[in-house]
Motif scaffolding. Structure first.
Motif, mmCIF file in Angstrom:
data_model
loop_
_atom_site.group_PDB
_atom_site.id
_atom_site.type_symbol
_atom_site.label_atom_id
_atom_site.label_comp_id
_atom_site.label_asym_id
_atom_site.label_seq_id
_atom_site.Cartn_x
_atom_site.Cartn_y
_atom_site.Cartn_z
ATOM 1 N N UNK A 11 -100.764 19.300 7.445
ATOM 2 C CA UNK A 11 -99.974 20.248 7.974
ATOM 3 C C UNK A 11 -99.142 20.625 6.774
ATOM 4 N N UNK A 12 -98.597 19.717 6.053
ATOM 5 C CA UNK A 12 -97.750 20.111 4.847
ATOM 6 C C UNK A 12 -98.753 21.162 3.810
ATOM 7 N N UNK A 13 -99.907 20.696 3.518
ATOM 8 C CA UNK A 13 -100.572 21.785 2.472
ATOM 9 C C UNK A 13 -101.019 22.919 3.409
ATOM 10 N N UNK A 14 -101.027 23.015 4.655
ATOM 11 C CA UNK A 14 -100.929 24.453 5.243
ATOM 12 C C UNK A 14 -99.929 25.122 4.865
ATOM 13 N N UNK A 15 -98.780 24.684 5.243
ATOM 14 C CA UNK A 15 -97.287 25.012 5.000
ATOM 15 C C UNK A 15 -97.296 25.387 3.579
ATOM 16 N N UNK A 16 -97.548 24.523 2.642
ATOM 17 C CA UNK A 16 -97.452 24.751 1.152
ATOM 18 C C UNK A 16 -98.278 25.957 0.801
ATOM 19 N N UNK A 17 -99.462 26.369 1.174
ATOM 20 C CA UNK A 17 -100.223 27.545 1.159
ATOM 21 C C UNK A 17 -99.601 28.856 1.582
ATOM 22 N N UNK A 18 -98.971 28.618 2.820
ATOM 23 C CA UNK A 18 -98.483 29.741 3.414
ATOM 24 C C UNK A 18 -97.215 30.312 2.636
ATOM 25 N N UNK A 19 -96.240 29.238 2.335
ATOM 26 C CA UNK A 19 -95.380 29.518 1.459
ATOM 27 C C UNK A 19 -95.860 30.310 0.051
ATOM 28 N N UNK A 20 -96.445 29.717 -0.481
ATOM 29 C CA UNK A 20 -97.308 30.077 -1.856
ATOM 30 C C UNK A 20 -97.780 31.836 -1.642
ATOM 31 N N UNK A 21 -98.217 32.120 -0.426
ATOM 32 C CA UNK A 21 -98.689 33.368 0.023
ATOM 33 C C UNK A 21 -97.537 34.245 0.360
ATOM 34 N N UNK A 22 -96.330 33.996 0.383
ATOM 35 C CA UNK A 22 -95.251 34.694 0.713
ATOM 36 C C UNK A 22 -94.700 34.581 1.918
ATOM 37 N N UNK A 23 -94.879 33.463 2.720
ATOM 38 C CA UNK A 23 -94.339 33.384 3.862
ATOM 39 C C UNK A 23 -93.072 32.355 3.779
ATOM 40 N N UNK A 24 -92.322 32.074 4.775
ATOM 41 C CA UNK A 24 -90.980 31.629 4.621
ATOM 42 C C UNK A 24 -91.194 30.351 5.893
ATOM 43 N N UNK A 25 -90.814 29.143 5.355
ATOM 44 C CA UNK A 25 -90.765 27.992 6.443
ATOM 45 C C UNK A 25 -89.402 27.427 6.425
ATOM 46 N N UNK A 26 -88.908 27.342 7.635
ATOM 47 C CA UNK A 26 -87.452 26.690 7.849
ATOM 48 C C UNK A 26 -88.038 25.572 8.721
#
Lengths: 523, 264
Positions: free
Chosen positions: B187-202
């Motif tokens: 899940x962390x790697x999914x979230x990392x990639x999501x943030x790297x492509x411009x998404x924001x995670x809280x």
């Protein structure tokens, strides 16, 4: 330690009442209901004091045996046992087994069923107050009998705890239990007929039962009164031995249960089957409809009411067969229309906090309302049509069909529209997801009653035109009123349906978060 | 007891993925959130930490449109959550904590349902559901009812439901609770990639170590108030996040007392 366990039970009860004054109101209602039954039984037992000893003995033994049997069976099928003193919760405390058994057994008496049984059992002392010895024997018998009830219930629930923890068993047993409950009338009538046909058999039956653990404790006083001290002593031995054996079984089961907590295993299953979600239109309202329909079949809280519907004609038909007058079958279609339409008036309460998904995704209120209403309509409409047409076919009174259909469809559409508004605004106390449909729901019983009765009253007003037309047809015999009724019921019903869905949707859009906060109180 | 006073803070900046101003909520006599203002920069991996009962869940519920605040505003990418809820909710994927799921659906049905509720196309939903199930390692259990899932599987299926519409902002309340280490790493790697492509995670959590390793920004909340916010390095100021957190929140009882515990 025993006193500690009892105090814990009382504190739990008091705290649950303290959560809201309405809880107290609900408890008071349940108490009043129980009080009515208790009062009836106590009065009957007091009156039995002047009856023939043989009759008194038969009645007390049969009633007592039924009570013991009930305590043994009902907790399993209803899976609605009071688990506030669930032994599994004491696993980590090193409570000596003997004290735990005594505490849990006495704790089982606290609560409405326990107190009711104890009170009624004690009334048998009055029945046998025909001398000091019989009264004392009755007191001893009552104590033994009540203890047997409680311990038997504990044995049965502990033995089936791991079985009862499996979801499938819970689902199936909850629905299965619905069937005898609905058919109660015919069953009681049938048993009553059987009994009145064989009154000579009952005393013999009671005599046989009095030698079994079921009836032994209740028969002591009668035997003492009849001067049969030998059999009375033997029966005392039977009841004490049975109680001891039950307690021993309970101890063994409890010891095992404390070290092996129930586990619910289940196999893996690959996906690929979307069911109704794949079949219905892929729009929000379609998805809500598919989800609701899936719940109607998978969630026992919904499917319980589905089981009732096919049993309705059985109950009404049986009544007709007994009296030879089948006119009550006429209410079949309107009644089932009402039951089914009104069943979605608590939809959001049934969702509980799962409703958060609807709030989070920002699905429009109208789509939410429409999906739920259409899901109900999908099977309610065929049911109502079949019942109405079936009634006419059965009675041969085809001229009444249009009026019947008008009223039934009016109730169905209007009810769905009204339920869409009600469930968008008010929450009611319902069993939580995963709980048995018979479990006493947590929360605001008073508000539930107010919402339910208020809603039904409004529904009654809204279907007045259809009802008036039906009465007009019955009085004048003019079938034109029937055809007008069919038109009015359909058109007015559909208009109110649309209005209800739109108004409910608007309220849901405006107050979704508040509604979520309301259901979150009972989780 | 004083009523929470709304913060007269400046207008939210244009770069904030989530900007909250003076959020406050009271339950009866208890003030759960006492005027929190916070900017979450777009493209950040933002951690919210705090002790139990600090008001994390209440704050996130108010910021995502699940709980109406008594005071304050929440703005997601320039869209006010409470005046334009439907638009704001399109931008957000939410994993609430402590709510039930429609658990009589199978895992696959539940994700599909979440997608369809958002008005997505059927074929898009179908392809994404397959990928999400594979990513969460749930393909083998896709046809099992969610009610029969373990706690960790339930968390994962709820997370998948929050991701289906490709939101610009993900708000995850305790996403790693009960999730096994392998799944958590996935899940962390999914979230990392999501943030790297411009998404924001809280994410909210009380596992400091996890937040220090995973997040680039952090906010510390306790007693319904914001104690510190900024990049992780700013907030921890050389110390470990855990030590800094304990220092900020206080309430660390020193190891005096409980002598009897060592006497057996």
């Amino acid at each position: 330690m025993v006193a500690h366990l009892l105090r814990l039970k009382l504190t739990l009860l008091r705290n649950s009442l303290r959560r809201s004054p309405w809880q107290l109101v609900g408890m008071a209602f349940a108490g009043l209901y129980a009080l009515g039954i208790i009062a009836t039984l106590v009065v009957a037992l007091v009156l039995l004091r002047t009856a023939d000893p043989e009759l008194a003995q038969t009645a007390v033994v049969l009633g007592g045996s039924a009570a013991v049997l009930g305590w043994g069976i009902i907790p399993v099928v209803a899976s609605a046992t009071d688990m506030t003193l669930d032994p599994a919760r004491f696993t980590t405390f090193a409570i000596p087994m003997k004290q735990m058994l005594a505490g849990l057994a006495l704790g089982g008496l606290i609560g409405i069923p326990g107190l009711a049984t104890a009170l009624v059992a004690l009334s048998t002392v009055v029945t046998w107050f025909r001398g000091v010895l019989p009264a004392l024997a009755a007191l001893l018998g009552a104590a033994l009998g009540v203890l047997t009830c409680v311990v038997l219930a504990k044995v049965v629930t502990t033995a089936t705890a791991s079985l009862a923890a499996s979801r499938r068993f819970k689902d199936v047993s909850a629905i299965a239990f619905m069937v005898p409950l609905v058919l109660m009338g015919p069953i009681v009538a049938g048993v009553g007929q059987g009994i009145s046909a064989s009154t000579g058999f009952l005393p013999d039956f009671a005599r046989t039962l009095s030698w079994t653990p079921l009836g032994a404790p209740w028969s002591l006083a009668g035997d003492v009164h009849a001067g049969q001290f030998g059999p009375a002593a033997l029966k005392l031995l039977v009841s004490v031995a049975a109680l001891a054996a039950l307690a021993w079984c309970w101890k063994l089961l409890l010891e095992r249960a404390l070290v092996t907590p129930p586990s619910a295993g289940s196999g893996k299953r690959k996906g690929g089957k979307l069911g109704l979600l794949g079949l219905l239109p892929a729009v929000p309202a379609g998805a809500v409809m598919a989800r609701s329909l899936t719940y109607w079949f998978r969630d026992p809280r919904y499917s319980g009411s589905l089981v009732v519907i096919p049993l309705l004609p059985v109950v009404l038909g049986f009544q007709g067969a007994q009296t030879g007058d089948f006119s009550s079958l006429a209410v079949l279609a309107p009644l089932s229309a009402f039951i089914l339409a009104w069943s979605i008036s608590a939809d959001v309460s049934y969702d509980n906090t799962a409703f958060a998904l609807h709030v989070a995704t920002g699905v429009r209120g109208v789509a939410d309302r429409l999906g739920r209403a259409l899901a109900c309509l999908a099977f309610a409409l065929p049911v109502v049509l079949v019942f109405a047409v079936g009634h006419s076919a059965f009675t041969g009174g085809w001229s009444g069909l249009p009026g019947q259909l008008g009223l039934s469809l009016g109730i169905l559409f209007t009810g769905l529209g009204l339920a869409s508004v009600v469930s968008a605004r008010y929450t009611v106390a319902v069993p939580l997801p995963g709980d048995s449909p018979f479990k006493k729901p947590p929360g605001n019983v008073g508000q539930t009653l107010a919402v339910q009765f208020g809603g039904m009253l409004v529904l009654l007003v809204l279907v007045l035109p259809e009802a008036a037309l039906l009465i007009a047809q019955l009085v004048t015999g003019n079938s034109v009123f029937g055809w007008i009724n069919l038109a009015v019921g359909t058109v007015l019903g559909l208009v109110l349906f649309v209005v209800g869905v739109r108004l409910g949707g608007k309220w849901l859009d405006a107050r979704g978060p508040e509604l979520l906060a309301q259901v979150a109180v009972n989780r | 007891m004083s009523a929470p006073i709304p913060d007269p803070a400046p207008q939210p900046g244009p770069v904030a993925a989530l900007s909250i101003r003076g959020l406050a909520k009271r339950f009866g006599e208890k003030i759960a959130v006492d005027g929190i203002s916070l900017d979450v920069p777009a493209g950040s991996f933002f951690g919210i930490v705090g002790p139990n009962g600090a008001g994390k869940t209440t704050t996130l519920s108010m910021a995502t449109g699940l709980l109406r605040p008594d005071f304050g505003t929440a703005v997601v990418h320039g869209v006010d959550v409470w005046t334009r809820p439907l638009e704001a909710k399109k931008l957000m994927g939410i994993l609430p904590d402590g709510v039930r799921l429609f658990d009589r659906l199978t895992g696959e049905q539940l994700i599909t349902y979440a997608g369809l509720l958002r008005g997505m196309q059927k074929d898009v939903v179908a392809s994404r559901v397959g990928e999400l199930l594979a990513a969460m390692d749930l393909s083998q259990d896709a046809g099992t009812l969610v009610v029969d899932y373990s706690a960790g599987m339930t968390k994962k299926i709820a997370l998948a439901s929050a991701l289906i519409h490709a939101p610009r902002l993900l708000v995850l309340d305790e996403p790693f609770e009960a999730v096994d280490p392998v799944s958590a790493a996935n899940i962390r790697s999914i979230l990392d990639r999501y943030v790297a492509s411009g998404g924001t995670v809280i994410v909210s959590s009380h596992v400091m170590d996890l937040v220090q390793r995973m997040c680039d920004h952090v906010a510390v909340v306790a007693g319904g108030r914001l104690l510190a916010a900024g990049t992780v390095d700013e907030v921890r100021g050389g110390a470990s996040l855990e030590d800094r957190f304990v220092q900020l929140v206080g309430g660390r009882s020193h190891t005096e007392g409980l002598e009897w515990l060592r006497t057996f």
